[in-house]
Design a protein around this motif. Sequence first.
Motif, PDB file in Angstrom:
ATOM      1  N   THR A  92       0.834  -1.200   0.000  1.00  0.00           N
ATOM      2  CA  THR A  92       0.000   0.000   0.000  1.00  0.00           C
ATOM      3  C   THR A  92       0.865   1.245   0.000  1.00  0.00           C
ATOM      4  O   THR A  92       0.575   2.218  -0.706  1.00  0.00           O
ATOM      5  CB  THR A  92      -0.923  -0.005   1.230  1.00  0.00           C
ATOM      6  N   ALA A  93       1.941   1.216   0.759  1.00  0.00           N
ATOM      7  CA  ALA A  93       2.841   2.372   0.819  1.00  0.00           C
ATOM      8  C   ALA A  93       3.506   2.628  -0.526  1.00  0.00           C
ATOM      9  O   ALA A  93       3.636   3.786  -0.962  1.00  0.00           O
ATOM     10  CB  ALA A  93       3.900   2.149   1.894  1.00  0.00           C
ATOM     11  N   GLN A  94       3.934   1.558  -1.213  1.00  0.00           N
ATOM     12  CA  GLN A  94       4.561   1.713  -2.528  1.00  0.00           C
ATOM     13  C   GLN A  94       3.573   2.288  -3.535  1.00  0.00           C
ATOM     14  O   GLN A  94       3.923   3.180  -4.327  1.00  0.00           O
ATOM     15  CB  GLN A  94       5.073   0.362  -3.031  1.00  0.00           C
ATOM     16  N   ALA A  95       2.346   1.778  -3.519  1.00  0.00           N
ATOM     17  CA  ALA A  95       1.333   2.259  -4.459  1.00  0.00           C
ATOM     18  C   ALA A  95       0.993   3.720  -4.197  1.00  0.00           C
ATOM     19  O   ALA A  95       0.967   4.547  -5.117  1.00  0.00           O
ATOM     20  CB  ALA A  95       0.079   1.394  -4.362  1.00  0.00           C
ATOM     21  N   GLN A  96       0.746   4.058  -2.942  1.00  0.00           N
ATOM     22  CA  GLN A  96       0.414   5.435  -2.591  1.00  0.00           C
ATOM     23  C   GLN A  96       1.565   6.381  -2.931  1.00  0.00           C
ATOM     24  O   GLN A  96       1.349   7.478  -3.462  1.00  0.00           O
ATOM     25  CB  GLN A  96       0.056   5.536  -1.114  1.00  0.00           C
ATOM     26  N   GLU A  97       2.784   5.961  -2.653  1.00  0.00           N
ATOM     27  CA  GLU A  97       3.943   6.804  -2.929  1.00  0.00           C
ATOM     28  C   GLU A  97       4.027   7.141  -4.414  1.00  0.00           C
ATOM     29  O   GLU A  97       4.254   8.297  -4.795  1.00  0.00           O
ATOM     30  CB  GLU A  97       5.216   6.095  -2.475  1.00  0.00           C
ATOM     31  N   MET A  98       3.835   6.133  -5.276  1.00  0.00           N
ATOM     32  CA  MET A  98       3.944   6.377  -6.708  1.00  0.00           C
ATOM     33  C   MET A  98       2.787   7.232  -7.222  1.00  0.00           C
ATOM     34  O   MET A  98       2.985   8.154  -8.029  1.00  0.00           O
ATOM     35  CB  MET A  98       3.999   5.056  -7.479  1.00  0.00           C
ATOM     36  N   LEU A  99       1.580   6.956  -6.748  1.00  0.00           N
ATOM     37  CA  LEU A  99       0.441   7.743  -7.231  1.00  0.00           C
ATOM     38  C   LEU A  99       0.526   9.190  -6.753  1.00  0.00           C
ATOM     39  O   LEU A  99       0.151  10.118  -7.484  1.00  0.00           O
ATOM     40  CB  LEU A  99      -0.886   7.095  -6.819  1.00  0.00           C
ATOM     41  N   ALA A 100       1.040   9.403  -5.547  1.00  0.00           N
ATOM     42  CA  ALA A 100       1.263  10.767  -5.065  1.00  0.00           C
ATOM     43  C   ALA A 100       2.328  11.463  -5.913  1.00  0.00           C
ATOM     44  O   ALA A 100       2.208  12.664  -6.228  1.00  0.00           O
ATOM     45  CB  ALA A 100       1.687  10.748  -3.603  1.00  0.00           C
ATOM     46  N   PHE A 101       3.353  10.708  -6.304  1.00  0.00           N
ATOM     47  CA  PHE A 101       4.398  11.267  -7.163  1.00  0.00           C
ATOM     48  C   PHE A 101       3.819  11.664  -8.516  1.00  0.00           C
ATOM     49  O   PHE A 101       4.099  12.759  -9.030  1.00  0.00           O
ATOM     50  CB  PHE A 101       5.518  10.243  -7.347  1.00  0.00           C
ATOM     51  N   ILE A 102       2.996  10.789  -9.101  1.00  0.00           N
ATOM     52  CA  ILE A 102       2.367  11.104 -10.385  1.00  0.00           C
ATOM     53  C   ILE A 102       1.505  12.358 -10.261  1.00  0.00           C
ATOM     54  O   ILE A 102       1.536  13.243 -11.128  1.00  0.00           O
ATOM     55  CB  ILE A 102       1.536   9.907 -10.887  1.00  0.00           C
ATOM     56  N   ARG A 103       0.765  12.452  -9.171  1.00  0.00           N
ATOM     57  CA  ARG A 103      -0.084  13.633  -8.987  1.00  0.00           C
ATOM     58  C   ARG A 103       0.768  14.908  -8.853  1.00  0.00           C
ATOM     59  O   ARG A 103       0.379  15.974  -9.334  1.00  0.00           O
ATOM     60  CB  ARG A 103      -0.995  13.455  -7.770  1.00  0.00           C
ATOM     61  N   SER A 104       1.922  14.785  -8.231  1.00  0.00           N
ATOM     62  CA  SER A 104       2.806  15.944  -8.103  1.00  0.00           C
ATOM     63  C   SER A 104       3.340  16.371  -9.466  1.00  0.00           C
ATOM     64  O   SER A 104       3.515  17.574  -9.728  1.00  0.00           O
ATOM     65  CB  SER A 104       3.964  15.640  -7.143  1.00  0.00           C
ATOM     66  N   LEU A 105       3.590  15.400 -10.336  1.00  0.00           N
ATOM     67  CA  LEU A 105       4.043  15.728 -11.694  1.00  0.00           C
ATOM     68  C   LEU A 105       2.941  16.444 -12.473  1.00  0.00           C
ATOM     69  O   LEU A 105       3.216  17.399 -13.217  1.00  0.00           O
ATOM     70  CB  LEU A 105       4.444  14.446 -12.443  1.00  0.00           C
ATOM     71  N   ILE A 106       1.708  15.979 -12.307  1.00  0.00           N
ATOM     72  CA  ILE A 106       0.576  16.627 -12.975  1.00  0.00           C
ATOM     73  C   ILE A 106       0.431  18.065 -12.492  1.00  0.00           C
ATOM     74  O   ILE A 106       0.219  18.992 -13.278  1.00  0.00           O
ATOM     75  CB  ILE A 106      -0.722  15.841 -12.726  1.00  0.00           C
ATOM     76  N   ALA A 107       0.572  18.255 -11.189  1.00  0.00           N
ATOM     77  CA  ALA A 107       0.458  19.600 -10.623  1.00  0.00           C
ATOM     78  C   ALA A 107       1.539  20.523 -11.176  1.00  0.00           C
ATOM     79  O   ALA A 107       1.274  21.698 -11.486  1.00  0.00           O
ATOM     80  CB  ALA A 107       0.536  19.533  -9.100  1.00  0.00           C
ATOM     81  N   ALA A 108       2.748  19.999 -11.299  1.00  0.00           N
ATOM     82  CA  ALA A 108       3.848  20.814 -11.816  1.00  0.00           C
ATOM     83  C   ALA A 108       3.626  21.181 -13.280  1.00  0.00           C
ATOM     84  O   ALA A 108       4.005  22.270 -13.717  1.00  0.00           O
ATOM     85  CB  ALA A 108       5.167  20.063 -11.655  1.00  0.00           C
ATOM     86  N   LYS A 109       3.002  20.278 -14.031  1.00  0.00           N
ATOM     87  CA  LYS A 109       2.799  20.507 -15.458  1.00  0.00           C
ATOM     88  C   LYS A 109       1.539  21.308 -15.747  1.00  0.00           C
ATOM     89  O   LYS A 109       1.550  22.246 -16.551  1.00  0.00           O
ATOM     90  CB  LYS A 109       2.732  19.149 -16.176  1.00  0.00           C
ATOM     91  N   PHE A 110       0.424  20.949 -15.125  1.00  0.00           N
ATOM     92  CA  PHE A 110      -0.873  21.522 -15.484  1.00  0.00           C
ATOM     93  C   PHE A 110      -1.509  22.371 -14.383  1.00  0.00           C
ATOM     94  O   PHE A 110      -2.538  22.993 -14.599  1.00  0.00           O
ATOM     95  CB  PHE A 110      -1.856  20.400 -15.852  1.00  0.00           C
ATOM     96  N   GLY A 111      -0.913  22.359 -13.189  1.00  0.00           N
ATOM     97  CA  GLY A 111      -1.469  23.106 -12.077  1.00  0.00           C
ATOM     98  C   GLY A 111      -2.169  22.218 -11.074  1.00  0.00           C
ATOM     99  O   GLY A 111      -2.625  21.110 -11.395  1.00  0.00           O
ATOM    100  N   LYS A 112      -2.259  22.697  -9.849  1.00  0.00           N
ATOM    101  CA  LYS A 112      -2.819  21.909  -8.752  1.00  0.00           C
ATOM    102  C   LYS A 112      -4.278  21.537  -8.990  1.00  0.00           C
ATOM    103  O   LYS A 112      -4.706  20.425  -8.667  1.00  0.00           O
ATOM    104  CB  LYS A 112      -2.690  22.678  -7.442  1.00  0.00           C
TER     105      LYS A 112
END
Length: 252
Positions: A182-202
């Motif tokens: 669960t920690a590995q999955a959450q960590e990666m999905l949070a990372f992906i969301r951070s990339l989206i925020a950096a590219k397209f905004g929060k």
Amino acid sequence: MRKKIVAGNWKCNTTVQEGVELAKAVTELVDKSGVKDVVVVLGTPFTHITSVVSAVDTNLIDVAAQNCATEAKGAFTGEVSAAMVKSTGATHVILGHSERREYYGETSEILNKKVALALANGLSPIYCCGEALAIREANEQNAYVKTQLEETIFNLSAEDFAKLSIAYEPIWAIGTGVTASTAQAQEMLAFIRSLIAAKFGKAVAEETSILYGGSCNAKNAPELFSQPDIDGGLIGGASLKAEDFLGIITAY
């Protein structure tokens, strides 16, 4: 609020007749369960789509293709275009699955064409990304997934990007019975969301549904889906049994 999505990927399984019966069973169980706030998607083989769309209650169940062609139409024997998929009544298409990348040589260039045609024809892509075991063991998974996204869907406008969802599938956990923690999955999905925020905004990042795919089942789904960045699942084997699939749909 982000959509909760549970999408089944039947892969190369079931005859048309078996698929119709499975789709009917899922529809009946979803209806009886009273679930209203989960988008349920059945990703069927091309041969099944029209029959499955006719068999389900489309107010409860959406239908997806598992792929589409890189070309709009023409002399491409054996290919199925995005327009053809749309004409069946399907609403979604799964693109970039690791099996398509590995077995059929799908590159970022190919996937860019498919995503563009899917969007042009009003289909909602479920876009897959994820790393192999060797990449995970080398602790290079973040850089690898970042590149997968930057070379493809991060080239879209914010308006078009908002029409898709992302499925993270660690290749080492697909059909193996091994699930990312669960920690590995959450960590990666949070990372992906951070990339989206950096590219397209929060705001865009907070509206994008990100799914986990990789041996998700009714037992581990509640813990996975309780995580703040896991909005659902792309489900393989467990989607082939209606009651098992319902257990995941109702896991929120």
